[in-house]
Design a protein around this motif. Structure first.
Motif, PDB file in Angstrom:
ATOM      1  N   MET A 190      29.219  49.076  23.666  1.00 26.75           N
ATOM      2  CA  MET A 190      27.806  48.991  23.295  1.00 26.75           C
ATOM      3  C   MET A 190      27.573  48.001  22.160  1.00 26.75           C
ATOM      4  O   MET A 190      26.575  47.286  22.164  1.00 26.75           O
ATOM      5  CB  MET A 190      27.274  50.376  22.913  1.00 26.75           C
ATOM      6  CG  MET A 190      27.124  51.316  24.093  1.00 26.75           C
ATOM      7  SD  MET A 190      26.272  50.559  25.506  1.00 26.75           S
ATOM      8  CE  MET A 190      24.667  50.187  24.798  1.00 26.75           C
ATOM      9  N   THR A 191      28.480  47.944  21.177  1.00 23.26           N
ATOM     10  CA  THR A 191      28.289  46.950  20.110  1.00 23.26           C
ATOM     11  C   THR A 191      28.471  45.536  20.656  1.00 23.26           C
ATOM     12  O   THR A 191      27.782  44.604  20.220  1.00 23.26           O
ATOM     13  CB  THR A 191      29.271  47.196  18.944  1.00 23.26           C
ATOM     14  OG1 THR A 191      30.613  47.299  19.452  1.00 23.26           O
ATOM     15  CG2 THR A 191      28.916  48.474  18.198  1.00 23.26           C
ATOM     16  N   LEU A 248      29.557  46.999  29.896  1.00 24.73           N
ATOM     17  CA  LEU A 248      30.064  48.369  29.818  1.00 24.73           C
ATOM     18  C   LEU A 248      31.380  48.493  30.579  1.00 24.73           C
ATOM     19  O   LEU A 248      32.332  49.121  30.114  1.00 24.73           O
ATOM     20  CB  LEU A 248      29.026  49.341  30.390  1.00 24.73           C
ATOM     21  CG  LEU A 248      29.382  50.827  30.345  1.00 24.73           C
ATOM     22  CD1 LEU A 248      29.526  51.306  28.911  1.00 24.73           C
ATOM     23  CD2 LEU A 248      28.322  51.660  31.070  1.00 24.73           C
ATOM     24  N   GLU A 297      20.634  53.009  33.206  1.00 25.35           N
ATOM     25  CA  GLU A 297      21.104  52.811  31.838  1.00 25.35           C
ATOM     26  C   GLU A 297      21.267  54.132  31.108  1.00 25.35           C
ATOM     27  O   GLU A 297      22.236  54.329  30.360  1.00 25.35           O
ATOM     28  CB  GLU A 297      20.132  51.901  31.093  1.00 25.35           C
ATOM     29  CG  GLU A 297      20.178  50.448  31.586  1.00 25.35           C
ATOM     30  CD  GLU A 297      18.996  49.625  31.091  1.00 25.35           C
ATOM     31  OE1 GLU A 297      18.179  50.176  30.317  1.00 25.35           O
ATOM     32  OE2 GLU A 297      18.878  48.457  31.473  1.00 25.35           O
ATOM     33  N   LEU A 335      26.012  55.746  30.236  1.00 30.44           N
ATOM     34  CA  LEU A 335      26.788  56.068  29.038  1.00 30.44           C
ATOM     35  C   LEU A 335      27.318  57.502  29.041  1.00 30.44           C
ATOM     36  O   LEU A 335      28.506  57.721  28.764  1.00 30.44           O
ATOM     37  CB  LEU A 335      25.952  55.800  27.784  1.00 30.44           C
ATOM     38  CG  LEU A 335      25.704  54.323  27.451  1.00 30.44           C
ATOM     39  CD1 LEU A 335      24.871  54.191  26.193  1.00 30.44           C
ATOM     40  CD2 LEU A 335      27.018  53.581  27.280  1.00 30.44           C
ATOM     41  N   LEU A 392      24.504  44.389  30.795  1.00 31.57           N
ATOM     42  CA  LEU A 392      24.863  45.754  30.405  1.00 31.57           C
ATOM     43  C   LEU A 392      25.889  46.331  31.366  1.00 31.57           C
ATOM     44  O   LEU A 392      26.872  46.953  30.959  1.00 31.57           O
ATOM     45  CB  LEU A 392      23.617  46.642  30.371  1.00 31.57           C
ATOM     46  CG  LEU A 392      23.876  48.131  30.137  1.00 31.57           C
ATOM     47  CD1 LEU A 392      24.480  48.355  28.756  1.00 31.57           C
ATOM     48  CD2 LEU A 392      22.599  48.944  30.285  1.00 31.57           C
ATOM     49  N   VAL A 452      33.350  53.417  24.328  1.00 33.70           N
ATOM     50  CA  VAL A 452      31.894  53.333  24.492  1.00 33.70           C
ATOM     51  C   VAL A 452      31.274  52.592  23.312  1.00 33.70           C
ATOM     52  O   VAL A 452      30.380  51.750  23.481  1.00 33.70           O
ATOM     53  CB  VAL A 452      31.280  54.741  24.643  1.00 33.70           C
ATOM     54  CG1 VAL A 452      29.761  54.665  24.693  1.00 33.70           C
ATOM     55  CG2 VAL A 452      31.809  55.419  25.899  1.00 33.70           C
TER      56      VAL A 452
END
Length: 731
Positions: A197-198, A229, A168, A172, A225, A193
């Motif tokens: 993420m939101t 992503l 994790e 990003l 996640l 990104v």
């Protein structure tokens, strides 16, 4: 934008207020194992976390259990464990007669205080105390090692938690770095990104609410996640690049956004629905962990899709030219070198060769993928042992191995949960005694079979050491003997008695059996629904069929690579792994669902662009050239991000995470290059006008295609292969 932020905040607040409901232990594994756990739960019987400390001579000439030095070591272990205050029911091996046949090993058994579910968090002081005793007796030819439910779970949780935390934290920055290269501007790189993420944060809150209807497993958030992503960045990337391309072609900002919405926005909707359908396949496995992963991932895809067609165009409208803020000079010059057309020079060259020799391209690329897929024919799936999962360097793994050598089957006994109207009645007691005797005489158990009776609940628990120990095949055969022969001949003859057999081996067998029975329905559901969606959205039987075939080819190639690397060990050292002889049992189905969804993601985007060009007047060959060259850059950028993120998992310590990372990375890489860059255009150019074939009897189906003939577009030309004259695009 305000609505999106309000949605994200409200989802998080409501989710934190409701809390998250976890999958209960009785639902984690279906079958007899789950029924055994459910009986104990309903009776209020909490099985404590059992631990064992092995005291053993290091060699065949070492001290025996009757020697003073050996007895001193055992006494020191008992004293040290009791002093921690975390253990109860500490039993001396001399009282329980847990001495090995050769007389050179003994087991000190005890239980962790409190709830078994939190025992892993309390076991460290006990491990430290046992470690000090081991150090004190190091020079006496004795080994002192601890293993049990709490200590092994702690090691597993630490490895699992550290692995995902590392993934994790790395994902990003890697995604942002690749987006910086793709866009050459900081603001444009941050948008995908931020959206991903939101979307993930909002879905986290929504999942907490939904978990009270469908409980969530431990891995649901991590997979959410990963997928969130991937698709969040992909969708944003598709939209941004199309908007940029239209502005570079001479449109004003508003028109560019309208065109991006009508083209890439539509492709995002079709792709998102297709990915959701693929993820929904996991709901039909009948396994709680898969059900929770499927629901969580389809929710994050839906939220990311919703954000991509609402808040993203709003942001682009607000930012205008400021989306190019934070330009990186060198990267910006490289980007401008492309001429602003959105076309990829590299893929134009590759495509020129493919379209000149389409039959050879299909034969070479298709043959290569078939060869890669061949090892998958002999794929062996299994639940990995602790040694296979984490290697044999960890103390807890070595302790398990030594205990199994000295006391075969004692570490992972089968648990027979006997429920009766009166557990103390003579027929039930006799049947239990008969079961104990026949279990040993049949060869299914090494004995002794221990019985714990809970009179108030009318339940008895029989712990049966299985013949075979850590040998998975022999242990499973012992379990089958207990279920099919021993139980029917003893407990099965008593009316009103229920006796499901659980334990670690039973959990593995029942999980694999359920998984195997759900493979065909899940595959059929995903393939059929994806086919129907493609048929309705592109109004072409040919495109729907080729989409399914090409996606199955990429999944098959990924299976073959997995089998070759992790089962046979071919090139395993290149990814820091070893050939363990098996693929973790849950991975093939998981990979199929994830990969099929992500492959359709790319396919929809590329074919949408080809169809758009075809509807604007280009020939099929010209549309293929235009569609591939204009989408290759964005597909490559999206694929590089996903391959980089998935490759992180290939570097983690757990074998199952390595397998997942390598399988996902290999499949996405193959899909974005060989499939989309070679096979798809070669097949489509061979089919020519047959690409758009729709039988008359299918034309009554609902039309989900959404063409925008009224969109304005500046004159453009598209060069064809082999140096032919460019063909004008009719608008």
């Amino acid at each position: 934008m305000g609505g999106w932020l309000l949605f994200v905040v409200l989802a998080l607040v409501v989710g934190s207020m409701t809390g998250r409901a976890e999958v209960p232990a009785s639902e984690e594994v279906p079958g007899e194992y789950g029924r055994a756990v459910k009986i104990l739960d309903e009776a209020g019987i909490k099985e404590p976390a059992g631990e064992m400390v092995l005291v053993q001579a290091r060699g065949s000439d070492g001290p025996k259990a009757t020697d003073p030095a050996f007895r001193t070591a055992v006494d020191d272990v008992i004293t040290a464990v009791r002093k921690t205050g975390e253990a109860t029911a500490v039993v001396s091996p001399y009282d329980s007669r847990t001495l090995s046949r050769d007389g050179r090993a003994a087991l000190v058994r005890f239980e962790m205080r409190g709830d078994a579910e939190t025992a892993a968090e309390q076991v460290q002081p006990v491990l430290d105390a046992v470690g000090r005793v081991a150090d004190a007796h190091e020079g006496q030819g004795l080994r002192v090692e601890q293993f049990g439910g709490a200590s092994s779970e702690k090691v597993f949780d630490d490895a699992f938690g550290d692995d995902f935390q590392q993934a994790e934290y790395s994902a990003l920055p890697i995604a942002l770095g690749i987006l910086l290269i793709a866009f050459g501007a900081l603001v444009a790189a941050l948008l995908p990104v931020a959206l991903a993420m939101t979307a993930f944060l909002a879905t986290t809150g929504l999942v907490a609410v939904v978990s009270h209807v469908v409980p969530m497993g431990d891995s649901a958030n991590s997979v959410m996640l990963l997928v969130g992503l991937a698709v969040g960045v992909d969708y944003c990337l598709f939209y941004l690049r199309r908007e940029r391309e239209e502005r570079a072609a001479g449109h004003d900002a508003r028109t560019a956004l309208r065109i991006a919405a009508a083209t890439s926005g539509r492709a995002i909707l079709v792709s998102g629905v297709t990915v959701i359908v693929a993820m929904a396949g996991m709901l039909f496995t009948g396994i709680a962990e898969f059900r929770s992963m499927g629901l969580a991932t389809l929710m994050v895809v839906a939220v990311a899709m919703f954000g991509s067609v609402t808040v993203l165009p709003a942001l682009l409208s607000l930012l205008g030219e400021r989306v190019e803020k934070g330009r990186l000079p060198l990267l910006s010059r490289i980007r401008r070198g492309g001429g602003g057309t959105g076309e990829s020079r590299f893929w134009r060259k590759v495509l020129g060769g493919v379209l000149r020799r389409p039959r050879a391209s299909v034969a070479l690329a298709g043959g290569a993928l078939v060869l890669l897929a061949l090892p998958a024919i002999g794929m062996n799936t299994a639940n990995l042992t602790l040694e296979q999962e984490l290697g044999d360097d960890l103390p807890v793994v070595r302790a398990y191995q030594h205990m199994n050598e000295a006391f075969p089957g004692g570490q992972d006994p089968a648990e027979v949960v006997v429920e009766a109207e009166d557990i103390t009645s003579a027929p039930v007691r006799a049947a239990i005694d008969d079961f104990r005797g026949l279990a040993v005489s049949s060869g299914a158990s090494t004995g002794p079979v221990k019985v714990t009776v809970h009179r108030a609940a009318n339940v008895a628990v029989l712990r049966v050491p299985l013949t075979g120990g850590s040998d998975e095949a022999r242990s499973e055969q012992s379990l089958r003997t207990l279920r099919e022969d021993v139980r029917p001949a003893t407990l099965g003859d008593v009316p009103g008695v229920s006796a499901p057999i659980g334990g670690p081996t039973a959990a593995s067998v029942d999980f694999n059996d359920k998984l195997a029975s759900s493979v065909a329905p899940v595959f059929a559901f995903v393939v059929v629904l994806a086919f129907v969606l493609m048929l309705l959205c592109f109004r072409s039987l040919t495109i729907a069929v080729t989409a399914i075939v090409l996606n199955l080819l990429s999944v098959g190639a990924a299976y073959g690579i997995l089998t070759a690397v992790f089962q046979h060990g071919w090139g395993a050292s290149l990814v820091g792994a070893e050939g363990v002889g098996a693929i973790v049992s849950w991975l093939p189905l998981f990979l199929f669902v994830i990969l099929f969804g992500l492959s359709m993601d790319y396919h929809v985007f590329v074919v949408s662009r080809i169809r758009e060009a075809r509807m604007r007047g280009l020939t099929t060959r010209g549309a293929i050239t235009h569609g591939i060259t204009t989408t290759a850059g964005v597909v490559t950028s999206a694929a590089v991000i996903m391959v980089a993120v998935f490759a992180i998992f290939g570097t983690l310590s757990m074998q199952s995470m390595k397998q997942m990372g390598v399988g996902l990375a290999a499949a996405v890489l193959i899909d974005a290059t060989v499939i989309r860059g070679v096979l798809l255009p070669a097949v489509m150019v061979l089919l020519d006008e047959r690409n758009w074939y729709l039988p008359r009897w299918l034309r009554r189906l609902p039309d989900l295609s959404h063409d925008e003939p009224a969109l304005t577009a500046p004159p453009m030309t598209t060069a064809l292969e082999g140096g032919e004259e460019p063909e004008p695009v009719r608008v």
